[in-house]
Design an enzyme around this catalytic site. Structure first.
Site, PDB file in Angstrom:
ATOM      1  N   ASP A   7     -13.964 -83.036 -37.212  1.00 25.65           N
ATOM      2  CA  ASP A   7     -13.526 -81.816 -36.558  1.00 25.65           C
ATOM      3  C   ASP A   7     -12.010 -81.775 -36.718  1.00 25.65           C
ATOM      4  OD1 ASP A   7     -13.592 -79.521 -34.861  1.00 25.65           O
ATOM      5  OD2 ASP A   7     -13.038 -80.791 -33.164  1.00 25.65           O
ATOM      6  N   ASP A   9      -9.350 -79.597 -34.479  1.00 26.29           N
ATOM      7  CA  ASP A   9      -8.600 -79.522 -33.222  1.00 26.29           C
ATOM      8  C   ASP A   9      -9.106 -80.570 -32.235  1.00 26.29           C
ATOM      9  OD1 ASP A   9      -7.165 -77.297 -34.228  1.00 26.29           O
ATOM     10  OD2 ASP A   9      -8.787 -75.963 -33.610  1.00 26.29           O
TER      11      ASP A   9
END
Length: 181
Positions: A7, A9
């Site tokens: 991922d 953020d």
């Protein structure tokens, strides 16, 4: 193919409630760039799978997202790291590609010819773990970003097993130890 999916953020960079809207707002988490470089040096391809609803909501556009990702690549390169691909979903609401659905992860697995069962996904949010479970990828939760709150709330059985790490650097330590590199 040795592949690690991340991922963005909360894993590589600081998460913002109001989105990372321009390159100036992208702030890498300590040790994240070096962690990516260590994966690369060990022969892993690294790809990002990131929801980017800000695009779909009109907060910023695809051209700005490309500039943000250019800065991310530059920051990683300074530490000797590189991204082999970035998959993003601009949809602001549920869709087959938007996490917690597995679409982006499955797309990445196909592109790299990687086996899901041997392709870890590292995230900081429950939707990351849900998408990884649906795709058949091993789940790794980092306590950065939303991760500490997700862990404290308890992980639902549908996403287990999940390995939990303080940050991306610690997750990479575990992945490299497991790989024997």
């Amino acid at each position: 193919m040795k592949l690690v999916l991340l991922d963005r953020d909360g894993v590589l960079n600081e998460d913002r409630a109001d989105y990372v809207k321009n390159p100036g707002e992208l702030v890498l988490l300590p040790g994240a760039a070096q962690a990516v470089a260590r994966l690369n040096a060990a022969g892993f391809a690294v790809a990002i799978c990131t929801n980017q609803a800000g695009v779909g909501k009109g907060v910023f556009d695809e051209a700005m997202l490309a500039r943000i990702h250019d800065k991310l690549r530059d920051e990683l390169a300074r530490a000797g790291g590189t991204l082999d691909a970035i998959f993003h979903c601009p949809d602001p609401g549920p869709s087959p590609r938007r996490k917690p659905e597995p679409g982006m992860l499955l797309e990445a697995l196909r592109r790299f010819g990687a086996a899901a069962a041997r392709t870890p996904f590292v995230g900081d949010n429950l939707r990351d773990l849900e998408a990884a479970a649906k795709a058949g990828c091993p789940r790794h939760l980092v306590r950065t970003g939303h991760g500490a709150k997700v862990q404290a709330a308890g992980l639902p059985p549908a996403v287990l097993p999940v390995r939990v790490h303080d940050d991306l650097a610690a997750a990479v330590d575990a992945l490299l130890a497991e790989d024997g590199t």
